[in-house]
Design an enzyme around this catalytic site. Structure first.
Site, PDB file in Angstrom:
ATOM      1  CB  SER A 250      -0.959  -0.146   1.238  1.00 48.29           C
ATOM      2  OG  SER A 250      -1.786   1.039   1.207  1.00 48.29           O
TER       3      SER A 250
ATOM      4  NE  ARG B  79      -2.044   3.793  16.000  1.00 45.38           N
ATOM      5  CZ  ARG B  79      -1.404   3.509  14.424  1.00 45.38           C
ATOM      6  NH1 ARG B  79      -1.071   4.384  13.914  1.00 45.38           N
ATOM      7  NH2 ARG B  79      -1.617   2.229  14.331  1.00 45.38           N
TER       8      ARG B  79
ATOM      9  NE  ARG C 127       2.044   5.495  11.310  1.00 48.42           N
ATOM     10  CZ  ARG C 127       2.650   5.190  10.203  1.00 48.42           C
ATOM     11  NH1 ARG C 127       3.473   6.267   9.777  1.00 48.42           N
ATOM     12  NH2 ARG C 127       2.549   4.495   9.290  1.00 48.42           N
TER      13      ARG C 127
HETATM   14  C1  G16 Z   1      -2.976   0.744   6.437  1.00 49.52           C
HETATM   15  C2  G16 Z   1      -4.370   0.360   7.162  1.00 49.52           C
HETATM   16  C3  G16 Z   1      -5.058   1.783   7.392  1.00 49.52           C
HETATM   17  C4  G16 Z   1      -4.061   2.520   8.599  1.00 49.52           C
HETATM   18  C5  G16 Z   1      -2.696   2.683   7.730  1.00 49.52           C
HETATM   19  C6  G16 Z   1      -1.471   3.026   8.668  1.00 49.52           C
HETATM   20  O1  G16 Z   1      -3.246   1.746   5.412  1.00 49.52           O
HETATM   21  O2  G16 Z   1      -5.227  -0.141   6.274  1.00 49.52           O
HETATM   22  O3  G16 Z   1      -6.262   1.480   8.325  1.00 49.52           O
HETATM   23  O4  G16 Z   1      -4.370   3.713   8.913  1.00 49.52           O
HETATM   24  O5  G16 Z   1      -2.284   1.349   7.382  1.00 49.52           O
HETATM   25  O6  G16 Z   1      -1.541   2.272   9.748  1.00 49.52           O
HETATM   26  P1  G16 Z   1      -0.396   2.539  10.849  1.00 49.52           P
HETATM   27  O7  G16 Z   1      -0.230   3.789  11.523  1.00 49.52           O
HETATM   28  O8  G16 Z   1      -0.714   1.429  11.927  1.00 49.52           O
HETATM   29  O9  G16 Z   1       0.826   2.151  10.149  1.00 49.52           O
HETATM   30  P2  G16 Z   1      -2.638   1.238   3.898  1.00 49.52           P
HETATM   31  O10 G16 Z   1      -3.438   2.157   3.027  1.00 49.52           O
HETATM   32  O11 G16 Z   1      -1.105   1.311   4.129  1.00 49.52           O
HETATM   33  O12 G16 Z   1      -3.148  -0.278   3.761  1.00 49.52           O
END
Ligand code: G16
Length: 541
Positions: free
Chosen positions: A64, A495, A504
């Site tokens: 992603s 977090r 973050r």
């Molecule tokens: C993924 C999750 C999202 C989340 C993001 C960041 O997004 O699907 O729900 O907000 O990661 O997550 P974290 O802050 O835990 O790294 P994506 O678009 O990368 O699949």
């Protein structure tokens, strides 16, 4: 289970020694070079999950928003949802098992979950455009076939398209046809119907510039454009023909850095949006005459969507239970606006669409968006049936119900979907006769800043209260509280990321300068109290 074959094939996908990974916010993510064994093992697990649920299971190979060098994998459950939490634990266990323990772990999972091993299994696969994705999805297929699973490889797909395919396949085609054509037709039909219903001319400028993050979104928009070209004209940038995936462009870059993406020519007041690398997030933006960037993020998308739905419900004469779900990242102004001006109940969950999706299912209509632009709206089956009945009426009520029925069809209810969300937003702007500037003016965001801090082990940070309070390491929350007290309208939290090896930090305050200082000071506290490594946080952005 042909145990001998599993052992033999597993040896071709050996786990790098000492590597431990966890099924995170959206599956496994790390540098692509470390993922071959994970892919093979997730192929195995998908087969067990499919046998257990007697349904088709999806496996998406993508990282992603992460850099191009990373990759990842996530499993998609029967109704297009994220994998059930208890199976996330199995995934982590299987991913980290030493070679000699694989069969035991597979047997344990099968016994614990009473998997009928005689049951058929069917898996569908999709992948993004990363250079490593094709080979990694072959490793998934190896895992699927060695356990006797059948599969269909959709090859290049956006993540939400694979969620859609899984949902369609497990609902006997009721939700739509499980093909790219079926997806394009369903969405574009609903979109064109909505545009036709616009009584006012609205924003005549039905064209949008799209930053595709050099990812799969560009390919899929090109494929789909012809279906709705009469209603909306798109100009695609960062389409992957030149630049690197997610590099200085894409939804995550624009939102986090609050900067325009590179590789785009933008004139003042033009309506623009950015997708992320696998097209499951979208943010809008424009530049004013002074060259100042105006970011319209997931919070403002949720506001636009829920106010439109509320208005339609009034016209239809139905008082349904509508709720908005956000995370701690939601701008304080958005929550205030939703609760105090729109009088819509707002709920906060942990980061990760799986948490928001789950909460949104509790309402007749649940609108969920993360501030980063990941989200959708969910409609209960009863609401869908009711609205379809009302849409048959030939009066004003019927007209509003038809609009609502089309909006229901236009949303991807399996997952947040940049393409579907863009079409929903464009339709609402036309129907309400709103410009992007008027939309932006609904409320003013509190200035905010997001930062990342590298620590030796991000698991030392644990949180509670939907991630708004740090429980460990000791003293961190007290330090944050003291820092927050120094500023007006301030709020901050930290977090551990579930997709990158960082902690973050989020801060908001009454001015950008204060939000920046607060974020910097909280980062320093994390660095000092949670075992920071590498360069100390910097105060300039
Ligand atoms: C993924 C999750 C999202 C989340 C993001 C960041 O997004 O699907 O729900 O907000 O990661 O997550 P974290 O802050 O835990 O790294 P994506 O678009 O990368 O699949």
């Amino acid at each position: 289970m042909d145990l001998e074959a599993v052992t033999k094939h597993s040896a071709f996908h050996a786990k790098p020694s000492g590597l431990t990974l966890q099924y995170g916010t959206a599956g496994f993510r790390t540098t692509a070079a470390h993922l071959d064994h994970i892919m093979f093992r997730m192929g195995l697990l998908a087969v067990l999950r499919s046998k257990h649920t007697r349904s088709t299971i999806g496996v998406m190979v993508t990282a992603s928003h992460n850099p191009e060098e990373d990759n990842g994998v996530k499993l998609i459950d029967p109704l297009g949802e994220m994998l059930a939490p208890s199976w996330e634990e199995h995934a982590t266990c299987l991913a980290n098992a030493e070679e000699q323990d694989i069969l035991r772990v597979l047997t344990d999972i099968s016994e614990k979950e009473s998997v009928d091993l005689q049951q058929d299994a069917f898996i569908v696969l999709g992948r993004d455009t990363r250079p490593s994705s094709e080979k990694l999805s072959q490793s998934v297929i190896d895992g699927v076939t060695v356990l006797g699973g059948q599969f269909h490889d959709y090859s290049l797909l956006t993540t939400p398209q694979l969620h859609y395919m899984v949902y369609c396949r497990n609902t006997g085609g009721q939700y739509g046809k499980a093909t790219i054509e079926g997806y394009c037709q369903k969405l574009s039909k609903a979109f064109m119907e909505l545009i036709k219903q616009a009584s006012c001319s609205g924003d005549e400028n039905r064209s949008v510039k799209v930053d595709c993050a050099n990812g799969i979104g560009a390919l899929k928009l090109k494929e789909m454009q012809r279906y709705f070209s009469q209603g909306l004209s798109l100009q695609l940038f960062n389409d992957g023909t030149r630049g690197k995936l997610n590099h200085l462009c894409g939804a995550d870059f624009v939102k986090t850095h609050q900067k325009l993406p590179q590789g785009m020519e933008i004139k003042s007041n033009e309506r623009c949006c950015s997708f992320d690398g696998d097209a499951d997030r979208i943010v809008y933006f424009y530049c004013d005459a002074g060259g100042h960037l105006h970011l319209i993020d997931g919070d403002k998308i949720a506001t636009l969507v829920s106010s439109f739905l509320k208005e339609l419900l009034l016209e239809v004469g139905e008082s349904l239970n509508i709720g908005v779900v956000q995370t701690a990242y939601a701008n304080g102004s958005s929550t205030r606006y939703l609760e105090e001006v729109m009088k819509v109940p707002v709920y906060c969950t942990k980061t990760g669409v799986k948490h928001l999706h789950h909460k949104a299912q509790e309402f007749d209509i649940g609108v969920y968006f993360e501030a980063n632009g990941h989200g959708t709206a969910l409609f209960s089956k009863a609401v869908e049936v009711k609205i379809k009945q009302l849409a048959e009426l030939e009066d004003e009520k019927g007209k509003a119900a038809k609009m609502l029925a089309n909006i229901i069809n236009l949303f991807n209810q399996a997952a947040g979907d940049a393409i579907s969300d863009m079409l929903v937003i464009e339709a609402i702007l036309v129907l309400k006769g709103l410009t992007v500037q008027q939309w932006d003016a609904l409320y003013t965001d509190l200035p905010n800043r997001q930062l990342k801090v590298k620590v030796a082990d991000r698991r030392v940070i644990s949180t509670t209260d939907a991630e708004r309070q740090a429980v460990t390491p000791p003293g961190l929350q007290e330090a944050i509280n003291d820092l927050v007290k120094k500023y007006k309208l301030a709020r901050a939290f930290v977090r551990p990321s579930g997709t990158e090896d960082v902690v973050r930090v989020y801060a908001e305050a009454d001015s950008q300068e204060n939000a920046d200082s607060l974020a910097y000071e909280v980062s320093l506290a994390v660095y000092q109290l949670a075992g920071g490594i590498g360069e100390r946080p910097q105060s300039s952005f």
